[in-house]
Design an enzyme around this catalytic site. Structure first.
Site, PDB file in Angstrom:
ATOM      1  N   CYS A  87       7.990  17.493   8.214  1.00 59.78           N
ATOM      2  CA  CYS A  87       8.410  16.624   9.277  1.00 59.78           C
ATOM      3  C   CYS A  87       9.592  15.806   8.857  1.00 59.78           C
ATOM      4  O   CYS A  87      10.718  16.252   8.644  1.00 59.78           O
ATOM      5  CB  CYS A  87       7.184  15.456   9.919  1.00 59.78           C
ATOM      6  SG  CYS A  87       7.513  14.693  11.203  1.00 59.78           S
ATOM      7  N   HIS A 196       2.482  19.440  10.728  1.00 63.46           N
ATOM      8  CA  HIS A 196       1.877  18.878   9.556  1.00 63.46           C
ATOM      9  C   HIS A 196       0.677  19.634   8.967  1.00 63.46           C
ATOM     10  O   HIS A 196      -0.355  19.367   9.376  1.00 63.46           O
ATOM     11  CB  HIS A 196       1.369  17.651   9.906  1.00 63.46           C
ATOM     12  CG  HIS A 196       2.385  16.570   9.965  1.00 63.46           C
ATOM     13  ND1 HIS A 196       2.996  15.599   9.308  1.00 63.46           N
ATOM     14  CD2 HIS A 196       3.245  16.398  11.180  1.00 63.46           C
ATOM     15  CE1 HIS A 196       3.763  14.822   9.818  1.00 63.46           C
ATOM     16  NE2 HIS A 196       4.016  15.353  10.905  1.00 63.46           N
ATOM     17  N   GLU A 198      -0.905  19.346   6.015  1.00 63.20           N
ATOM     18  CA  GLU A 198      -1.607  18.571   5.501  1.00 63.20           C
ATOM     19  C   GLU A 198      -2.850  17.836   6.395  1.00 63.20           C
ATOM     20  O   GLU A 198      -3.584  17.207   5.778  1.00 63.20           O
ATOM     21  CB  GLU A 198      -0.846  17.582   4.678  1.00 63.20           C
ATOM     22  CG  GLU A 198      -0.413  16.318   5.300  1.00 63.20           C
ATOM     23  CD  GLU A 198       0.726  16.482   6.270  1.00 63.20           C
ATOM     24  OE1 GLU A 198       1.291  17.595   6.629  1.00 63.20           O
ATOM     25  OE2 GLU A 198       1.551  15.484   6.831  1.00 63.20           O
TER      26      GLU A 198
END
Lengths: 226, 83
Positions: A87, A196, A198
């Site tokens: 991002c 994302h 994560e």
């Protein structure tokens, strides 16, 4: 012995903690890096996390790109060190010219926050080897400036060399060219994407799946076997 | 101090949804007849010392490396007169 994976905190980073946690869950050693510290503390790879570094002032990633830590990261990435930009991290990588193109405001001008289906187009990079080619994964997406763009020649080159790593499925959330969600450099050590991973490493939060874990297990295998 | 202005605009081929949103709002406010709007950025730099060729070259370099992203944007540099 395990690998040391650094995560940079810029002023305005939001997802540095989640990235550190994802690194740890994958079995690597997370190392917090600070934007003003040129020293990478012997890490083997670096994650540039999501957020709004420097408030996205000027352009997303434009000021972070000139931070002291980025001087070292740019130099070492050119030498082959694996770097993942998520991002805002992807925006920093394009502003650094480690990846081609640029990021623009979403074409519909709304902030996007949703679970996004992606196709893994290239599992030959340092960060995607644990995925099957063509594998479909569900990863959270949340951004304002997610519209990847580049001139036609650059896009043709990326497509011809298999450097489009991820593509959006079931609709393009931001108007990016050719539904591109993520790309890699020619060497395959630098990868950037808007969604994302994560946030998709623990079934109790995010998508409810763990489709993002592969990024962090891929890099661990790559570094430990190196 | 002299003022040097750097204007940054998205390249013509780059879609500018912010400009489009402004353009669409104009008729609602009664401002008819505006066919297109492109939104850009203006930087006003207050320069210490003389604005000579060397100073302008430095500002040009700053614009090219930092103020504008030349992948998506064009820029112009001019000295503002009459201060």
């Amino acid at each position: 012995m395990t690998a040391r994976v650094g995560v940079v905190t810029f002023p305005g980073s939001l997802d540095d903690r989640d990235a550190l946690r994802a690194v740890k869950l994958a079995g690597a050693e997370p190392v917090a890096l600070w934007h003003r510290d040129k020293d990478l503390h012997q890490v083997d790879a670096v994650v540039l996390p999501g957020g709004f570094s420097y408030g996205d002032y000027l352009r997303a990633g434009a000021i972070s790109r000139f931070s002291p830590v980025m001087e070292t990261i740019i130099e070492q990435a050119r030498g082959g060190m694996p770097v993942l930009g998520i991002c805002n991290g992807f925006q920093v990588l394009t502003e650094s010219h480690l990846l081609p193109g640029a990021m623009l405001r979403n074409n519909h001008l709304h902030f996007v926050c949703k679970d996004q289906k992606l196709r893994v187009e290239n599992n030959g990079t340092a960060w995607t080897s644990d995925y099957a080619p063509g594998q479909e994964i569900m990863i959270p997406l949340k951004n304002m400036d997610g519209r990847f763009t580049a001139d036609r020649r650059t896009i043709d080159e990326l497509e011809a060399e298999g450097r489009v790593v991820f593509r959006y499925l079931d609709g393009n959330p931001n108007g990016s060219i050719d539904d591109i969600a993520g790309i890699t450099n020619a060497a395959g050590n630098v990868v950037g994407l808007m969604p994302h991973p994560e946030h998709a490493v623990d079934p109790i939060v995010g998508t409810g799946g763990t489709d993002g874990t592969g990024f962090f297990t891929s890099i661990l295998k790559r570094l430990v076997n190196a | 101090m002299a003022r040097v202005v750097v204007d940054v605009m998205l390249k013509p081929e780059i879609l500018d949804p912010q400009g489009q949103a402004v353009q669409r709002a104009l008729p609602r406010l009664g401002f008819e007849g505006i066919a297109d709007v492109r939104q850009g950025k203006r930087f006003e730099l207050e320069v210490e010392g003389p604005v000579d060729a060397a100073a302008l070259a430095r500002i040009h370099q700053a614009a090219e490396t930092f103020l504008a992203n030349t992948v998506i944007e064009d820029f112009t540099v001019h000295v503002e007169e009459g201060q």
